[in-house]
Design an enzyme around this catalytic site. Structure first.
Site, PDB file in Angstrom:
ATOM      1  N   GLU A 160       0.809  -1.220   0.000  1.00 50.90           N
ATOM      2  CA  GLU A 160       0.000   0.000   0.000  1.00 50.90           C
ATOM      3  C   GLU A 160       0.840   1.266   0.000  1.00 50.90           C
ATOM      4  O   GLU A 160       0.809   2.062   0.943  1.00 50.90           O
ATOM      5  CB  GLU A 160      -0.960  -0.009   1.189  1.00 50.90           C
ATOM      6  CG  GLU A 160      -2.017  -1.071   1.063  1.00 50.90           C
ATOM      7  CD  GLU A 160      -3.167  -0.909   2.055  1.00 50.90           C
ATOM      8  OE1 GLU A 160      -2.974  -0.298   3.112  1.00 50.90           O
ATOM      9  OE2 GLU A 160      -4.260  -1.411   1.765  1.00 50.90           O
ATOM     10  N   GLU A 312      -6.766  -8.029  -1.132  1.00 47.96           N
ATOM     11  CA  GLU A 312      -7.114  -8.001   0.299  1.00 47.96           C
ATOM     12  C   GLU A 312      -8.590  -7.665   0.428  1.00 47.96           C
ATOM     13  O   GLU A 312      -9.109  -6.802  -0.300  1.00 47.96           O
ATOM     14  CB  GLU A 312      -6.343  -6.913   1.055  1.00 47.96           C
ATOM     15  CG  GLU A 312      -4.917  -7.215   1.387  1.00 47.96           C
ATOM     16  CD  GLU A 312      -4.309  -6.104   2.251  1.00 47.96           C
ATOM     17  OE1 GLU A 312      -5.040  -5.483   3.040  1.00 47.96           O
ATOM     18  OE2 GLU A 312      -3.098  -5.864   2.105  1.00 47.96           O
TER      19      GLU A 312
HETATM   20  C1  GLA Z   1      -4.292  -2.765   4.642  1.00 50.38           C
HETATM   21  C2  GLA Z   1      -2.934  -3.400   4.774  1.00 50.38           C
HETATM   22  C3  GLA Z   1      -2.935  -4.644   5.593  1.00 50.38           C
HETATM   23  C4  GLA Z   1      -3.852  -4.535   6.774  1.00 50.38           C
HETATM   24  C5  GLA Z   1      -5.230  -4.147   6.316  1.00 50.38           C
HETATM   25  C6  GLA Z   1      -6.221  -4.039   7.442  1.00 50.38           C
HETATM   26  O1  GLA Z   1      -4.964  -3.116   3.534  1.00 50.38           O
HETATM   27  O2  GLA Z   1      -2.340  -3.661   3.531  1.00 50.38           O
HETATM   28  O3  GLA Z   1      -1.605  -4.878   6.009  1.00 50.38           O
HETATM   29  O4  GLA Z   1      -3.358  -3.573   7.660  1.00 50.38           O
HETATM   30  O5  GLA Z   1      -5.159  -2.878   5.714  1.00 50.38           O
HETATM   31  O6  GLA Z   1      -7.511  -3.780   6.956  1.00 50.38           O
END
Ligand code: GLA
Ligand code: ZN
Length: 684
Positions: A160, A312
């Site tokens: 991210e 995710e």
């Molecule tokens: C982000 C991060 C993850 C985790 C999620 C929690 O997407 O990439 O490492 O912290 O949020 O929702």
């Protein structure tokens, strides 16, 4: 619109829907039985992919130059033995303590000029040569070591990407970036209209980071932050490209994340992936969130015009929103299938197993602290895994979109800069969702593109609040309409150029712009309505745009003159009663609609419903409210996804015969439970 074909799987040789998620066994090295049990439970849940190593730097390099890959070797071997693919991360998302202590320059400097303390994550300087070099070293070692490892399916570069740094290194890089963009200070001063408030720059060294009163500079700073992040990404990917040329590279993006223009990453990525965390159940129903999420999926598919990855998502509730209700039974399945329905070839989670301690110990996971599979969430994930395993033929297929909505990061930055008549609820993103909703509700596929993408393959182009017009865009819009396309645009369109300088000679577009001729209107003034005040807009009798009766406008009302355009509706209150509020202009073979005010949802539904009536739909029927239909095809077969985002059941007649993918049963009508979905197939 994409050419119909079947794309190869996102991960070579993994020709099934990917199902899995973030996996952090490095947190459990002292409990080998847990890691052993993970493999067993993954099998039970139909997990065939995991993302590993995302936050592992301090385990991979516990001291400077001392590396420990043993646990990663064992992990990848174990995954390979179990035929689970690894999406292997580079660890740059979180820097080890020793590194920050020895090289403070890798820590960011905040907007107040303070060096941020070490801790948390996602907070390294993108310019720091030291950090770049450290990434090169570790990434090279990972790539050399695992290049031929059978588990390695894809690179997950960093995590991210986001944020910005205001250290001296970044400042110097920004000035260099500006010099490359403008070459001369005169050009920069002109672009920033800098005689205003005595802001003329006489030396490059006078340029600081952003000054929010200088909108051209603010937008350039955001462009720079994107470019510097992309540059960092390219730098850390270089060893992967060199050593593992056949292994695709992705970065997990964050949907509509405002600070980074994701289109700039596209040429450097093999696979688009994103992390989806809608605030399910925070409102009375989930329909708005489903529409919003549908649009974000469409952005991700449109970035490369290929299948993407949901990399995710949360199987239950997250831990970082103010309030995170649990996903109601069925919602996990329908929201996961929604990603597939819009072009994802994966359903992946954060996270496989809840961590025992620290910040995310209460974040939803497939395996809870209880540690076994007899939980509601595990049951839903397992059932979904079984279902996804029956969809391998969907891999690589695509929807056919004849409509597109313009969702453009730079335009959004410029809108967010506006200090104008109404500085609250400018709502760029919500406005995009409101214009997308009528298509979603009709099962009409829609791409979501920035203004630099080709328009000509679409029949309907919706560009709400197209405030910034970059060079060439007005000409391409004119060509699109001239050749028979239908354009819809709105208030606050065609006002500034790429430097945020207002067009002169009349909006939209300015005196010499083709936009003015295409739309056939002159927008003279804009009225900002206080929250409690609305305007009425009444349709012209017998108009052919599907408009009927009186609609409610709020927030923004342009006072326009129809030059060559024909009014379709008029304002009916206040001093501008009788002035046109909606117009159409016939231009070449096509039509251009100007919606002068922020209209209610009935209006958007009527207008866009009418303008899209001849576009291909996933299903030729009127769908119940809150039921979404999408279609993916390889040209020979079609897969129809029907999704009910209502808590109550819904019925859908199919009109022709399909077969249910899970059991091959012929079917002509569908009864969906609340939060239910079905995948059907038919030959084209
Ligand atoms: C982000 C991060 C993850 C985790 C999620 C929690 O997407 O990439 O490492 O912290 O949020 O929702
Ligand atoms: Zn910096």
């Amino acid at each position: 619109m994409s050419v119909i074909q079947r794309f190869p799987p996102v991960a070579p040789s993994r020709a099934h829907i990917l199902h899995g998620g973030d996996y952090n066994p490095e947190q459990w090295l002292e409990s080998p039985e847990i890691i052993e049990q993970d493999m067993h439970l993954m099998k039970r849940a139909g997990v065939n992919v995991v993302s590993v190593g995302i936050f592992s730097w301090s385990m991979l390099e516990p001291r400077e130059g001392q590396f420990d890959f043993k646990w990663m070797d064992a992990l990848l071997d174990r995954l390979a033995r179990n035929n689970i693919a690894a999406v292997l991360a580079t660890p740059s998302g979180a820097k080890p303590h020793w590194m920050a202590a020895k090289y403070p320059e890798i820590c960011r400097v905040d907007a107040k000029g303070n060096r941020e303390p070490q801790g948390w994550r996602h907070n390294h300087c993108y310019s720091s040569p030291v950090y770049r070099e450290k990434c090169t070293i570790i990434n090279t070692m990972l790539a050399e070591r695992y290049a031929r490892h059978p588990a390695l399916a894809m690179w997950h570069v960093s995590n991210e990407y986001g944020g910005e740094c205001r250290c001296e290194l970044c400042k110097a890089a920004f000035r260099k970036w500006l010099q490359a963009r403008y070459e001369t200070l005169d050009a920069l001063n002109h672009a920033y209209w800098s005689r205003f408030w005595s802001h003329t720059y006489h030396d490059w060294s006078e340029i600081d980071f952003i000054d929010e009163s200088v909108h051209g500079l603010t937008i350039d700073w955001k462009r720079f932050v994107t470019d510097q992040t992309v540059d960092f990404f390219k730098h850390e990917s270089a060893p992967l490209r060199r050593l593992t040329p056949g292994v695709p590279i992705t970065v997990n993006m964050m949907g509509m994340y405002e600070p980074l223009n994701y289109w700039k990453f596209v040429p450097h990525l093999d696979v688009i992936s994103w992390d989806s965390y809608p605030g399910w159940h925070q409102k009375d129903d989930v329909i708005y969130d489903a529409i919003w999420t549908g649009l974000v999926h469409d952005i991700n598919r449109s970035l490369k015009q290929k299948p993407f990855m949901l990399i995710e998502s949360c199987p239950s509730s997250v831990n970082w929103q103010k309030i995170s209700p649990l996903k109601r039974p069925g919602l996990h399945r329908v929201s996961s299938l929604q990603a597939i329905a819009h072009g994802s070839d994966s359903v992946m989670y954060f996270q496989w197993r809840k961590s025992r301690g620290s910040f995310e110990k209460f974040h939803g996971a497939v395996v809870d602290h209880v540690g076994h599979e007899n939980t509601r969430v595990f049951g839903e994930v397992k059932a979904l895994g079984e279902e996804l395993a029956k969809l391998p033929q969907v891999v690589g297929t695509m929807p056919k979109a004849a409509a597109a909505i313009v969702f453009d990061w730079e335009n959004r930055w410029a809108i967010n800069c506006i200090a104008g008549a109404r500085n609250v609820d400018k709502n760029h993103d919500q406005t995009a969702v409101e214009h997308y909703a009528p298509l979603w509700q009709r099962g009409i596929a829609c791409d979501a593109i920035d203004m630099d993408q080709p328009f000509n393959s679409y029949r309907l182009l919706i560009a709400p609040m197209l405030y910034m017009i970059r060079p060439g865009v007005a000409e391409r819009i004119a060509e699109f309409v001239r050749n028979g396309g239908t354009l819809v645009t709105t208030y606050l369109s065609g006002i500034v150029n790429e430097s945020d300088l207002c067009f002169l000679g009349g909006w939209p577009g300015g005196a010499d712009s083709p936009l003015r001729k295409v739309l056939g209107v002159w927008a003279e003034e804009i009225d900002a309505l206080p929250d409690q005040r609305t305007q009425n807009v009444t349709a012209v009798d017998g108009n052919d745009a599907g408009l009927c009766g009186t609609y409610v406008a709020r927030h923004f009302c342009d006072l326009i003159h129809a030059e060559t355009a024909i009014p379709l509706a008029h304002y009916t209150t206040d001093f501008y009663a009788g002035r046109p509020a909606v117009t159409v202009n016939r231009y070449g073979q096509g039509s251009a609609y100007y919606v002068a005010a922020r209209m209610d949802s009935r209006f958007n539904d009527d207008l866009i419903g009418r303008l899209s009536k001849d576009l291909p739909r996933a299903l030729n029927t009127t769908l119940p409210a809150g039921v979404s239909a999408t279609m993916r095809t390889d040209g020979a077969s079609e897969w129809l996804f029907l999704m009910n985002f209502n808590a109550a059941p819904a019925k859908v007649g199919l009109g022709s015969q399909y077969e249910r993918v899970t059991d091959g049963k012929p079917i002509t009508a569908v009864e969906l439970e609340g939060y239910d979905a079905v995948v059907l197939k038919r030959a084209v």
